[in-house]
Scaffold this active site. Structure first.
Site, PDB file in Angstrom:
ATOM      1  N   HIS A 100      54.675 -46.338 -72.464  1.00  0.00           N
ATOM      2  CA  HIS A 100      56.020 -46.880 -72.232  1.00  0.00           C
ATOM      3  C   HIS A 100      56.394 -46.763 -70.751  1.00  0.00           C
ATOM      4  O   HIS A 100      56.792 -47.751 -70.123  1.00  0.00           O
ATOM      5  CB  HIS A 100      57.015 -46.118 -73.106  1.00  0.00           C
ATOM      6  CG  HIS A 100      58.432 -46.582 -72.982  1.00  0.00           C
ATOM      7  ND1 HIS A 100      59.011 -47.434 -73.886  1.00  0.00           N
ATOM      8  CD2 HIS A 100      59.401 -46.304 -72.061  1.00  0.00           C
ATOM      9  CE1 HIS A 100      60.275 -47.671 -73.535  1.00  0.00           C
ATOM     10  NE2 HIS A 100      60.527 -46.993 -72.430  1.00  0.00           N
ATOM     11  N   GLU A 101      56.265 -45.567 -70.203  1.00  0.00           N
ATOM     12  CA  GLU A 101      56.653 -45.361 -68.813  1.00  0.00           C
ATOM     13  C   GLU A 101      55.720 -46.103 -67.848  1.00  0.00           C
ATOM     14  O   GLU A 101      56.143 -46.531 -66.770  1.00  0.00           O
ATOM     15  CB  GLU A 101      56.690 -43.869 -68.482  1.00  0.00           C
ATOM     16  CG  GLU A 101      57.656 -43.039 -69.324  1.00  0.00           C
ATOM     17  CD  GLU A 101      59.090 -43.546 -69.305  1.00  0.00           C
ATOM     18  OE1 GLU A 101      59.483 -44.209 -68.323  1.00  0.00           O
ATOM     19  OE2 GLU A 101      59.818 -43.285 -70.283  1.00  0.00           O
TER      20      GLU A 101
ATOM     21  N   HIS B 234      57.137 -49.517 -67.317  1.00  0.00           N
ATOM     22  CA  HIS B 234      58.169 -49.483 -66.268  1.00  0.00           C
ATOM     23  C   HIS B 234      57.521 -49.441 -64.887  1.00  0.00           C
ATOM     24  O   HIS B 234      57.932 -50.141 -63.963  1.00  0.00           O
ATOM     25  CB  HIS B 234      59.043 -48.235 -66.443  1.00  0.00           C
ATOM     26  CG  HIS B 234      60.086 -48.340 -67.510  1.00  0.00           C
ATOM     27  ND1 HIS B 234      61.035 -49.335 -67.552  1.00  0.00           N
ATOM     28  CD2 HIS B 234      60.358 -47.528 -68.580  1.00  0.00           C
ATOM     29  CE1 HIS B 234      61.831 -49.151 -68.588  1.00  0.00           C
ATOM     30  NE2 HIS B 234      61.442 -48.065 -69.237  1.00  0.00           N
TER      31      HIS B 234
END
Length: 502
Positions: A268-269, A272
């Site tokens: 997920h990160e 980003h």
């Protein structure tokens, strides 16, 4: 073009480049505070960050900006990117100068008091204890929304929403969320019934050594395309992506009893981070070179975590790497079993523990409630009952107490009103972008199956990352996918993944 207009635009870019450098320093200091700063340094660090933030705010509200903007608009030699930069600078300047200093100060003090009260109130499941301080935060948020709305020509709620999602309006979100709200209850029933007919999910038994988890995470970050020359992975209590331009810091939190959450948290990160690392270098220190909005940023993390890394293709590729990292063997470590592990649907009270299928219901509830409270249609004292009614309507469950109900999130006590809808807007955007990428390049899914994220990342670089804030959000998505945001692609994705529909 005149010498004065050219000088004005040059002054704007120089000024905002310096503001960007200050923001980068704040980002690294904040990252350090959340990861490795000694506890005894808290006071000194807080003073340093406060001073830097005051100076940064002073820079982006400098009265000269208004004069430079007026003059720069007469420069007919500016290109598309420069004109978009002027648009973004004007937006930032308008919003940041909308509030009187005493209102900012009062809100800051109210939030600090409310956050402290919230911690104990949540622990005690005592909403009544939070009510007075949260009432003050809400009162000031209404004032902030009204002040910004007066300058922007918006309602109070739309003005608050605009801080996180520039250009978004509640009436548009109402329509998008209405489609989802009509779909989710019946779909959740069907998904749970569907999975109940399948064999039980075998548990992945630990312990899972932290070093092994870290090694697996780093390896998969490389697979996704993370540039370790311009970023790093660390540990924090709550995972996040931060840092500075060309110095992207992501974090995770390890649990030796369960590697699955930290693993997907890293994916997920990394989504980003890929967005941050892919922004246009020529404008990296200008507003036009920044990420477009919170929903677009969230779409990049959810595209990687949910769309790509919970796909059958990725799990088939990653399962042998997981077995090797942890010495796993047996049926629980087969790709099909791991895929089932990552795609379970369960009703639950806690937003941050919710699965992909039920998470939107949590967000729709919070969006409806915060909009009603800002608009004066819901008294704060009635929030617990309204929350419980909404949970029953959308998820078919009623919280046993306010700790797992309306007290679970810190967003409202910390002044984050208007933020919640960006989570599900991001999930919908992720589905629409991934669908477009697959249609544009038939090698996206085969690439993921062999551990090659090049096709999907190249498509995202071209259509999202390198665009920065050149386009407004709706225009950006329409250019990338051929249509504005709607719920249908996300709904189709959920049906395919959780009901096996084609």
């Amino acid at each position: 073009m005149t010498a004065a207009s050219a000088y004005a635009y040059a002054s704007l870019t120089s000024h905002f480049a310096r503001a960007s450098a200050l923001s980068n320093a704040i980002g690294i200091l904040q990252w350090d505070s959340d990861t490795m700063m000694p506890k005894g340094s808290v006071g000194t660090r807080a003073d340093s960050l406060a001073l830097l933030r005051v100076n940064h705010h002073a820079m982006i509200t400098d009265p000269r900006i208004g004069d430079w903007l007026d003059a720069a608009r007469h420069d007919d030699g500016l290109g598309t990117w420069e004109l978009a930069n002027i648009r973004e600078i004007h937006r930032i300047y308008t919003v940041e100068t909308a509030l009187p200093g005493d209102l900012v100060e009062a809100s800051s003090k109210a939030v600090s008091a409310c956050e402290m009260t919230w911690r104990q109130a949540k622990q005690d499941a005592n909403f009544a204890a939070l009510l007075p301080t949260l009432q003050e935060v809400l009162r000031l948020q209404r004032e902030i929304g009204a002040a910004k709305g007066e300058k922007l020509g918006l309602s109070a709620y739309d003005a608050l929403l605009n801080d996180y999602e520039p250009g978004a309006r509640a009436h548009r979100i109402d329509a998008l969320f209405a489609d989802l709200a009509a779909f989710l209850p019946g779909f959740t029933d069907a998904a749970i019934a569907h999975q109940s007919r399948l064999p039980a999910v075998a548990p992945l038994e630990g312990p899972f050594a932290v070093e092994a988890q870290r090694g697996l995470g780093l390896a998969m970050m490389r697979v996704l395309g993370f540039d370790f020359e311009r970023g790093r992975l660390d540990v924090s209590a709550h995972p996040f992506c931060g840092g500075a331009d060309n110095d992207v810091r992501i974090t995770t939190h390890y649990d030796e009893a369960d590697f699955a959450r930290a693993f997907m948290g890293v994916m997920h990160e990394t989504g980003h981070a890929l967005y941050e690392q892919g922004r246009p270098q020529a404008y990296i220190h200008q507003p036009v070179g920044q990420a477009r909005s919170m929903s677009v940023h969230e779409s990049q993390s959810l595209l990687m975590e949910m769309q790509a890394c919970r796909s059958r293709e990725f799990i088939t590729f990653a399962a042998p790497k997981m077995r090797e990292a942890f010495g796993g063997s047996g049926p629980a470590w087969e790709a099909d079993a791991i895929l089932r592990h990552y795609t379970q649907v369960k009703r639950g009270f806690i937003r941050i523990e919710a699965d992909e299928a039920t998470y939107p219901a949590h967000i729709i509830l919070r969006y409806r409630l915060e909009k009603a409270m800002i608009g004066g249609d819901l008294a704060l004292a009635d929030l617990p009952g309204a929350w419980n009614d909404g949970m029953q309507e959308l998820l078919g469950i009623t919280p046993p107490n306010d700790r797992v109900g309306c007290l679970q999130d810190i967003h409202w006590p910390s002044g984050g009103w208007g933020y919640f809808p960006t989570y599900t807007l991001g999930a919908m955007t992720a589905a629409q972008l991934f669908d477009a990428a697959k249609r544009a390049d038939g090698d996206v899914l085969p690439g993921i199956a062999r551990g090659d994220f090049g096709p999907v990342v190249r498509w995202l670089r071209s259509n999202i990352h390198e665009q920065g804030s050149l386009h407004e959000t709706d225009d950006l998505l329409t250019r990338a996918t051929g249509r504005p945001l709607d719920a249908s692609v996300f709904i189709t994705h959920l049906r395919r993944r959780y009901l096996g529909e084609e």
